[in-house]
Design a protein around this motif. Structure first.
Motif, short mmCIF file in Angstrom:
data_model
loop_
_atom_site.label_atom_id
_atom_site.label_comp_id
_atom_site.label_asym_id
_atom_site.label_seq_id
_atom_site.Cartn_x
_atom_site.Cartn_y
_atom_site.Cartn_z
N THR A 113 9.91 -1.38 -4.09
CA THR A 113 8.82 -1.13 -5.02
C THR A 113 7.82 -2.29 -5.02
O THR A 113 6.60 -2.09 -5.00
CB THR A 113 9.36 -0.90 -6.43
N GLU A 114 8.32 -3.52 -5.06
CA GLU A 114 7.44 -4.68 -5.02
C GLU A 114 6.71 -4.76 -3.67
O GLU A 114 5.54 -5.16 -3.60
CB GLU A 114 8.24 -5.96 -5.25
N SER A 134 15.96 -0.73 -4.03
CA SER A 134 14.81 0.05 -4.45
C SER A 134 13.78 -0.82 -5.15
O SER A 134 12.57 -0.63 -4.99
CB SER A 134 15.27 1.18 -5.37
N PHE A 135 14.25 -1.81 -5.93
CA PHE A 135 13.31 -2.69 -6.64
C PHE A 135 12.51 -3.54 -5.65
O PHE A 135 11.29 -3.71 -5.81
CB PHE A 135 14.08 -3.59 -7.61
N GLY A 194 13.20 6.30 -4.80
CA GLY A 194 12.25 5.51 -5.58
C GLY A 194 11.52 4.48 -4.73
O GLY A 194 10.30 4.36 -4.81
N GLY A 195 12.26 3.75 -3.90
CA GLY A 195 11.62 2.74 -3.05
C GLY A 195 10.72 3.35 -2.01
O GLY A 195 9.61 2.85 -1.75
N GLN A 209 3.17 5.25 -1.98
CA GLN A 209 2.07 5.13 -2.94
C GLN A 209 1.22 3.90 -2.67
O GLN A 209 -0.01 3.92 -2.84
CB GLN A 209 2.63 5.10 -4.36
N GLY A 217 5.82 -2.17 -1.89
CA GLY A 217 4.77 -1.17 -1.97
C GLY A 217 3.56 -1.66 -2.75
O GLY A 217 2.41 -1.37 -2.41
N LYS A 218 3.79 -2.44 -3.82
CA LYS A 218 2.67 -3.00 -4.58
C LYS A 218 1.86 -3.98 -3.73
O LYS A 218 0.63 -4.03 -3.83
CB LYS A 218 3.19 -3.71 -5.83
N ALA A 247 7.52 4.56 -3.66
CA ALA A 247 6.69 3.42 -4.06
C ALA A 247 5.93 2.84 -2.87
O ALA A 247 4.75 2.48 -2.97
CB ALA A 247 7.55 2.34 -4.71
#
Length: 470
Positions: free
Chosen positions: A369-370, A365-366, A395-396, A402, A372-373, A399
């Motif tokens: 998330t990165e 998930s982390f 969560g991932g 988003q 997605g950024k 992200a």
């Protein structure tokens, strides 16, 4: 018999537990996601003849109205065999595409519209922020006049990848214009000119232009009966060698069962090599292949190589330096979280990457998330596959969604532009390059996102539906 009984009991347990959790989200929200996506596809495409055969409107007026009503979100224009339409009416029908900043595909195959149809297409090709990638003008009665107009527009275009001009009498002047255009164009990957009445001199002009062009990998000149077989063989050989040069494909290393952990170098010898050393050797081979073809490579394919992230990290560090890379395929490896962060940094400001496949790679998930950024700043990516990464979760997935949405939200995009300026400060990027990057960024679209088998629950599906609607 014992193993058979155990497998039956485990199968019953899985049929009671696992599908219930996944199907709960699918039954509630999967149909909604599919309905929203299907409606969006209908709004983004104009096709003729339409699926509804009962439509009795004038085809020119109907197509013109559809283009005008969807100009801000039109992705595909497909008109097949629209016969009996004069060139001036066709030009008036397509005048609205000059304002379609996100249009990616135009297919006018078999419509016999003449040279006038090239005028609005040329206006689109030279417009700022043009996103057109595919253009099919097969069997449209194009003459050298239309070919010269099209080649003049392609000289200043930086998006078109595939051009089909089959079954048009282009003539010597038209081929000469296209050959001159290929000398400066850096995005065309495929050009098809079958049944165009080419002569040996025209083929020689195309061969001469390939000396200055390093991106074209497919040049089809079939059924040009006035061309000698020697010239055609020379073109085919050059294209075949270039395709080998532009594609890096790493086969999976030969490994024994992982439980054994050792692989003999030679049968009967006492020496052995550990599986980790074999992985490291395969990663070094892939790295050397990337270093050798860094300036020309278009595709890197390491599918199913089972390479861990620590061995692939050195290769991933070279990705930003591959300026023409279009497709990166790494499914079926064991990249993990650390290498996933490297990939997020690689794609953030990559100038040409369009297809990224990271399925079945143990991404967490982390890492998602990165990723997605980084999608907030990426200006080229159109296809992203993260299927089979069960550790991504809600969560991932949210992200990543988003990050995709941030490119279209005015508030988020303003924040992203300020962050982008900070990222580019001190990197030697001039103000004009920053402006062109912002214009290109405004036209970037992620068309396909695959999150299959990523352990997304009800709450994740609900958030995805909300973000998709926005």
């Amino acid at each position: 018999r014992l193993l058979e009984c155990l497998s039956r009991s485990i199968g019953k347990h899985l049929s009671r537990r696992v599908p219930r959790r996944h199907d709960q989200g699918n039954n509630l929200y999967f149909d909604k996601i599919q309905a929203v996506a299907a409606g969006r596809e209908r709004r983004m495409c104009v096709r003729w003849p339409p699926n509804d055969a009962k439509d009795s409107k004038d085809p020119v007026e109907a197509i013109e109205a559809e283009i005008d009503s969807r100009s801000n979100r039109l992705l595909e224009l497909q008109i097949n065999k629209l016969n009996g339409v004069s060139g001036l009416r066709a030009r008036a029908m397509l005048r609205g595409i000059a304002f379609c900043s996100v249009l990616e595909c135009i297919s006018l195959s078999g419509s016999m519209l003449g040279d006038e149809v090239v005028v609005p297409i040329a206006e689109l090709l030279v417009s700022q922020g043009c996103a057109l990638r595919f253009l099919d003008l097969t069997k449209n009665n194009l003459t050298p006049i239309g070919a010269k107009k099209l080649s003049g527009a392609l000289t200043d275009n930086g998006s078109l990848e595939t051009l089909c001009l089959n079954n048009n009498r282009l003539g010597m002047q038209g081929v000469a214009g296209l050959a001159k255009c290929l000398q400066t164009n850096v995005t065309l990957r495929s050009v098809k000119m079958s049944q165009c009445g080419l002569h040996d001199f025209g083929v020689e002009l195309l061969l001469e232009s390939l000396r200055f062009n390093s991106t074209l990998t497919d040049l089809a000149l079939d059924y040009n009966f006035e061309t000698s077989e020697k010239c055609l063989n020379e073109i085919n050989k050059k294209m075949k060698d270039r395709r080998k040069k532009h594609v890096i494909r790493k086969a999976p290393p030969g490994l024994p069962p992982v439980a054994r952990g050792l692989l003999p170098i030679e049968p009967g010898s006492g020496s052995a090599v550990s599986v980790s050393e074999i992985y490291e050797q395969a990663a070094k081979e892939l790295e050397s292949m990337v270093v050798t073809g860094m300036n020309d490579v278009l595709t890197i394919d390491a599918s199913g190589s089972l390479l861990p992230g620590r061995h692939l990290s050195r290769t991933l560090m070279l990705i930003p330096r591959c300026g023409h890379l279009v497709e990166l395929r790494l499914p079926g490896n064991a990249i993990g979280e650390a290498a996933g962060l490297w990939i997020a940094n690689c794609i953030e400001l990559h100038p040409s990457l369009k297809h990224l496949d990271l399925s079945n790679n143990r991404l967490t998930s982390f890492a998602a998330t990165e990723l997605g950024k980084s999608l907030k700043y990426n200006v080229t990516l159109t296809n992203l596959s993260l299927a089979g990464n069960v550790l991504i979760g809600d969560g991932g997935a949210v992200a990543i969604a988003q990050g995709v949405r941030a490119a279209f939200s005015p508030l988020e995009s303003k924040k992203s532009e300020n962050t982008l300026d900070r990222k580019l400060d001190g990197t030697g990027v001039e103000k004009e390059d920053k402006k062109s990057l912002e214009v290109k960024r405004s036209a970037s679209k992620l068309i396909c996102l695959d999150l299959s088998d990523c352990d997304i629950t009800d709450n994740g599906c609900r958030m995805l539906v909300k973000l998709l609607r926005e």
